[in-house]
Design a protein around this motif. Sequence first.
Motif, short mmCIF file in Angstrom:
data_model
loop_
_atom_site.label_atom_id
_atom_site.label_comp_id
_atom_site.label_asym_id
_atom_site.label_seq_id
_atom_site.Cartn_x
_atom_site.Cartn_y
_atom_site.Cartn_z
N ASN A 278 0.61 -6.51 -3.48
CA ASN A 278 0.35 -6.11 -4.87
C ASN A 278 -0.98 -6.65 -5.37
O ASN A 278 -1.72 -5.95 -6.05
N LEU A 279 -1.28 -7.90 -5.02
CA LEU A 279 -2.56 -8.48 -5.44
C LEU A 279 -3.73 -7.76 -4.78
O LEU A 279 -4.78 -7.56 -5.42
N ARG A 280 -3.57 -7.35 -3.54
CA ARG A 280 -4.65 -6.61 -2.87
C ARG A 280 -4.89 -5.26 -3.53
O ARG A 280 -6.03 -4.82 -3.67
N LYS A 281 -3.81 -4.59 -3.94
CA LYS A 281 -3.96 -3.32 -4.66
C LYS A 281 -4.69 -3.54 -5.99
O LYS A 281 -5.57 -2.76 -6.36
N GLU A 282 -4.29 -4.59 -6.71
CA GLU A 282 -4.94 -4.90 -7.97
C GLU A 282 -6.40 -5.27 -7.75
O GLU A 282 -7.27 -4.95 -8.57
N LEU A 283 -6.68 -5.96 -6.66
CA LEU A 283 -8.05 -6.37 -6.35
C LEU A 283 -8.96 -5.16 -6.17
O LEU A 283 -10.10 -5.16 -6.62
N ARG A 284 -8.44 -4.13 -5.52
CA ARG A 284 -9.23 -2.91 -5.34
C ARG A 284 -9.67 -2.34 -6.68
O ARG A 284 -10.82 -1.95 -6.87
N VAL A 285 -8.74 -2.29 -7.62
CA VAL A 285 -9.03 -1.76 -8.95
C VAL A 285 -10.05 -2.65 -9.66
O VAL A 285 -11.01 -2.16 -10.28
N LYS A 286 -9.87 -3.96 -9.56
CA LYS A 286 -10.78 -4.90 -10.22
C LYS A 286 -12.19 -4.81 -9.65
O LYS A 286 -13.18 -4.86 -10.39
N VAL A 287 -12.30 -4.68 -8.34
CA VAL A 287 -13.63 -4.56 -7.71
C VAL A 287 -14.30 -3.26 -8.15
O VAL A 287 -15.49 -3.24 -8.45
N ASN A 288 -13.52 -2.18 -8.22
CA ASN A 288 -14.09 -0.91 -8.68
C ASN A 288 -14.58 -1.01 -10.12
O ASN A 288 -15.64 -0.48 -10.46
N ARG A 289 -13.80 -1.68 -10.98
CA ARG A 289 -14.24 -1.86 -12.38
C ARG A 289 -15.52 -2.69 -12.44
O ARG A 289 -16.41 -2.38 -13.23
N LEU A 290 -15.60 -3.72 -11.61
CA LEU A 290 -16.80 -4.56 -11.58
C LEU A 290 -18.01 -3.74 -11.13
O LEU A 290 -19.08 -3.81 -11.74
#
Length: 162
Positions: A119-131
């Motif tokens: 779940n954290l890895r999935k969220e990380l993908r979204v956060k990196v894309n936002r960054l």
Amino acid sequence: MARDPAFVLRYLAEVEELAEDVLAARQQIVDLDVKRNRNREALRALQKDPEPDGKAMVCFGNMFIELPKAQTKEMLQKGLGFHTEHPTGGSASSSEPAVLLTPVPLVSDQEHLDEEINNLRKELRVKVNRLFEAQGKAELKGFNLNPMTAEEMKLINRILEG
């Protein structure tokens, strides 16, 4: 071309906040992975132990309890934990109430850690894309790939073999 200092400051604060979120998520993944590895090492040590009838020290939060190795191994494999109960009727001679530790089935700790890391890895993908979007960079290619399941791999191997 001059920019408004307030706009630049808001932009930098937003990028900094997004970068902090990415770093925090990465650190949390590392911490959970370390915990998962420690659980796996403990289970392996119990399996390889030549003296399976002895006792093992187990840490529950900030408390150590000595339990039979068989029970400890079962807890690690099946995700059994202990629920603390304070019975209402205690012995009259005792000043402290008795505490009972009863086994309670929980989701396996390893499975829970795997799920949380995924779940954290999935969220990380979204956060990196936002960054990257906030920085004006293009989205990473191949970053949203998911691993194949064991069943999918078996099917691919069958196709390749025959």
